[in-house]
Design an enzyme around this catalytic site. Structure first.
Site, PDB file in Angstrom:
ATOM      1  N   PHE A 489       0.817  -1.212   0.000  1.00 17.35           N
ATOM      2  CA  PHE A 489       0.000   0.000   0.000  1.00 17.35           C
ATOM      3  C   PHE A 489       0.854   1.266   0.000  1.00 17.35           C
ATOM      4  CE2 PHE A 489      -2.356  -3.262   2.444  1.00 17.35           C
ATOM      5  CZ  PHE A 489      -3.343  -3.507   1.502  1.00 17.35           C
ATOM      6  N   GLU A 490       2.112   1.146   0.323  1.00 20.13           N
ATOM      7  CA  GLU A 490       3.001   2.297   0.289  1.00 20.13           C
ATOM      8  C   GLU A 490       3.720   2.428  -1.045  1.00 20.13           C
ATOM      9  OE1 GLU A 490       5.554   1.641   3.596  1.00 20.13           O
ATOM     10  OE2 GLU A 490       4.150   2.502   5.067  1.00 20.13           O
TER      11      GLU A 490
END
Length: 695
Positions: A489-490
């Protein structure tokens, strides 16, 4: 020798004028009947008793000898009760005998109870009286009959003498009687202040513990005679008037009441011991007693004894006014009195003025209290209240109707053989219990990457799947933190923007205490990055219960929709999709093309070898079900064989797009390394084609 006539006339005159003035029952057959004498004989069975003819002891002033000298004879009759038939008594001379003016029983029997009538008469005169005899037995476990006791009272700290009653007939004038004393039928070590004198027991200074039953025992011939006296100790006789406790004498007491309501005035007072005199307490209005008032609405209650000790009493009496009117208002006085004086105190019955300020404050206080209670209940049961409202009155969530999934589930997959004692429960919860409950019980549609994502899909595919979900569920197990499962997600810009801007609501489930675990600081930083974040704690197997707070909180954070829960039969189709529901399918044409290309480049001898080797290895490593597919010898898979099936393979996206990988012609194929070349892998079930353990 006969008595002279003048002497007999004088005897008759003395006899007839010396009759005791009592109420006569009547005369029958010319015989005067004085009914039953006041003296009653009570004796225990087996004891001797002497019944005297009462005519010679109070009715006439003569004795048995004079009556006999005057020509009067004495006869005895027995009956069961007043008015019953009387029959003459036949004396046997041994157990029951007639001796002068008495009957002796040595001893008594139970059947001796009754009325004994003695009659003195001659040819011209007759008189009789009946005497009662009661023969009883001892009470169970006692040496006396409780109905045959004598009663005495003694004042505290004063002296008291207890006599052994009615034993005169068993005493000898020339000999001191031998009398034994008992208390409660037991011998007692008497204190020095208790002295015995002949037939009496003297208590020089009465104490409260002297209360009880005292029994004297006397031997008469071969018989035993017992008499029991119950001693009651009281406070000393008071020499003071009663004391008012409420209302007080020294001041006027005001009691407010509302017109139309009822009023209750209570008077309490203390009365010292005054013998057998009952306490006198009453109310008056002015100079009138309450019963003299014309109003029936005003009345006194009965006197109630609140406390009593050693004859001293605390009593109360109430004055009740029903439906108070203007005329009922005024001064009422409570009076108490005894032989030493009278006291009184007054109560003013006053109309209560309406106090709007107090009533307003009371109303506001009640509203505030209700508000506080409501807020407290809402704080404690917020989730239950919201779930109840949503289930009965709520509408389905419109925001995100164009999305295919209710939630995207992100977790770390760990094989069961790698579970340890500390993290086994967390892994089982993340991999089995959580998805199974959300889908099968609550009816949510989840996107589970391990199940629903094409195995070789890239990070853009993950972003699209998250974008098609209404919620993102991150299961923070220790393995997830150690492996930095949130990295995806980063890394992807689209995913990071969704978390930062709040496009998707994130539910973070913490499965254990994560402090002290590697990368924990990054977890805290991740929490601050996410705009719409809800953290739910999972506290172990106790949270797996359906009615636990955990499931209620999770259901509250999930989107609301009216969906029937998915049953086990609905979750599996003819292709045996696996334990978590419906699977995504890959285009049959693309899969066929890719498979043909891959198999065409492989050495024929390696096809069957690799197929068997790869399947056997993966079945041992993975805990999901595996499925075998037979590859046609031509190296191509017919289109009909994969139609309507969820078929998965570990094929790069370049092959699905029709591209062919470049290989070196001078390199010999190595069967041991066949499983590392994804370009020549055959069609495999989705359980054995996962390329990552973190989703």
């Amino acid at each position: 020798m006969k008595a002279p006539i003048p002497h007999l006339i004088l005897l008759y005159a003395t006899f007839t004028q010396s009759l005791k003035v009592v109420t006569k029952r009547g005369s029958a057959d010319g015989c005067t009947d004085w009914s039953v004498d006041i003296k009653k004989y009570q004796v225990l069975v087996g004891e001797p008793v002497r019944i005297k003819c009462a005519l010679f002891y109070g009715y006439i002033r003569t004795n048995y000898s004079l009556a006999q000298s005057a020509g009067l004879s004495l006869m005895w009759y027995k009956s069961s009760g007043p008015g019953d038939f009387e029959e003459p008594i036949a004396f046997d001379g041994s157990r029951m005998s007639k001796e002068e003016d008495s009957i002796w029983f040595r001893p008594t029997l139970l059947q001796d109870s009754g009325l004994y009538a003695c009659v003195i008469r001659n040819s011209t005169y007759c008189m009789k009286v009946s005497i009662s005899l009661t023969v009883g037995e001892n009470d169970t476990g006692l040496c006396y009959n409780s109905k045959m006791k004598y009663f005495e009272k003694a004042e505290l700290s004063k002296s008291k003498e207890i006599s052994c009653r009615d034993i005169e007939d068993f005493l000898l004038p020339t000999r001191e009687p031998e009398i034994l004393w008992y208390k409660e039928c037991r011998t007692k070590a008497w204190r020095p202040s208790i002295v015995f004198k002949r037939d009496t027991l003297l208590i020089k200074e009465v104490k409260e513990d002297d209360i009880g039953n005292y029994t004297c025992e006397l031997k008469y011939g071969g018989f035993v005679v017992r008499r029991t006296t119950e001693l009651t100790v009281t406070a000393p006789l008071t020499d003071k008037p009663p004391k008012l406790l409420y209302p007080m004498e020294s001041k006027l007491t005001v009691q407010e009441t509302q017109l139309g309501g009822s009023a209750n005035l209570t008077c309490r007072a203390f009365f010292g011991y005054s013998g057998d005199v009952s306490p006198l307490i009453y109310w008056m209005k002015g100079e009138k007693f309450i019963e003299d008032l014309d109003e029936n609405r005003v009345w006194e209650s009965d006197i109630r004894i609140l406390k009593e000790h050693l004859g001293e009493q605390e009593v109360s009496i109430s004055l009740i006014v029903d439906s108070v009117e203007e005329g009922d208002l005024g001064n009422y006085s409570c009076y108490v009195e005894n032989g030493n004086g009278r006291r009184h105190a007054s109560v003013l019955l006053h109309k209560r003025e309406l106090m709007y300020t107090v009533e307003l404050a009371g109303g506001l206080g009640a509203i505030l209290l209700l508000l506080i209670c409501s807020v407290t209940i809402y704080k404690c049961y917020k989730i239950e209240i919201m779930l109840f409202y949503r289930n009965h009155f709520g509408a389905e969530e419109l925001d995100g109707d164009n999305k295919d999934y209710d939630a995207y589930l992100s977790y770390t997959k760990v094989d069961p053989d790698q579970w340890n004692q500390e993290t086994g429960e967390e892994e089982r919860f993340a991999l089995e219990i959580l998805p199974d409950m959300l889908e099968k019980h609550y009816g949510y549609k989840l996107f589970i990457p391990d199940r629903d994502l094409i195995p070789t899909g890239n990070i853009e595919d993950v972003a699209r799947c998250v974008d098609q979900s209404k919620r993102l569920i991150i299961v923070m197990t220790p393995n997830y933190v150690v492996r930095r499962g949130w990295s995806i997600f980063e890394l992807e810009t689209r995913l990071r923007n969704m978390l930062v801007t709040g496009e998707i609501k994130v539910i973070l489930i913490e499965c254990s205490e994560l402090r002290g675990i590697m990368n924990y600081q990054e977890v805290e930083a991740l929490k601050h990055t996410i705009k719409l974040l809800t953290v739910i704690k999972w506290h172990g197997p106790k949270c797996n219960k359906l009615n636990s707070k955990f499931w209620k909180r999770l259901q509250y954070e999930m989107p609301f929709k009216r969906i029937e829960p998915i049953t086990h039969e609905q979750a599996l189709d003819v292709s045996e999709q696996g334990p978590f529901g419906e699977l995504q399918t890959v285009s049959a044409i693309s899969m066929a093309a890719a498979t043909s290309t891959a198999l065409a480049t492989a050495h024929p001898d390696l096809r069957s070898t690799f197929h068997n080797t790869y399947h056997s290895q993966m079945r041992q490593k993975h805990y999901y079900r595996s499925y075998e597919y037979d590859v046609p010898p031509t190296g191509t898979l017919p289109l009909t064989s994969i139609g309507n099936q969820h078929t998965y393979c570990n094929i790069p996206m370049t092959l699905i797009n029709g591209q062919r990988p470049q290989t070196k012609s001078n390199r010999e194929p190595n069967p041991d390394e066949a499983h590392t070349n994804s370009a020549i892998l055959p069609l495999l079930p989705r359980e054995t084609s996962i390329s990552s353990v973190i989703w």
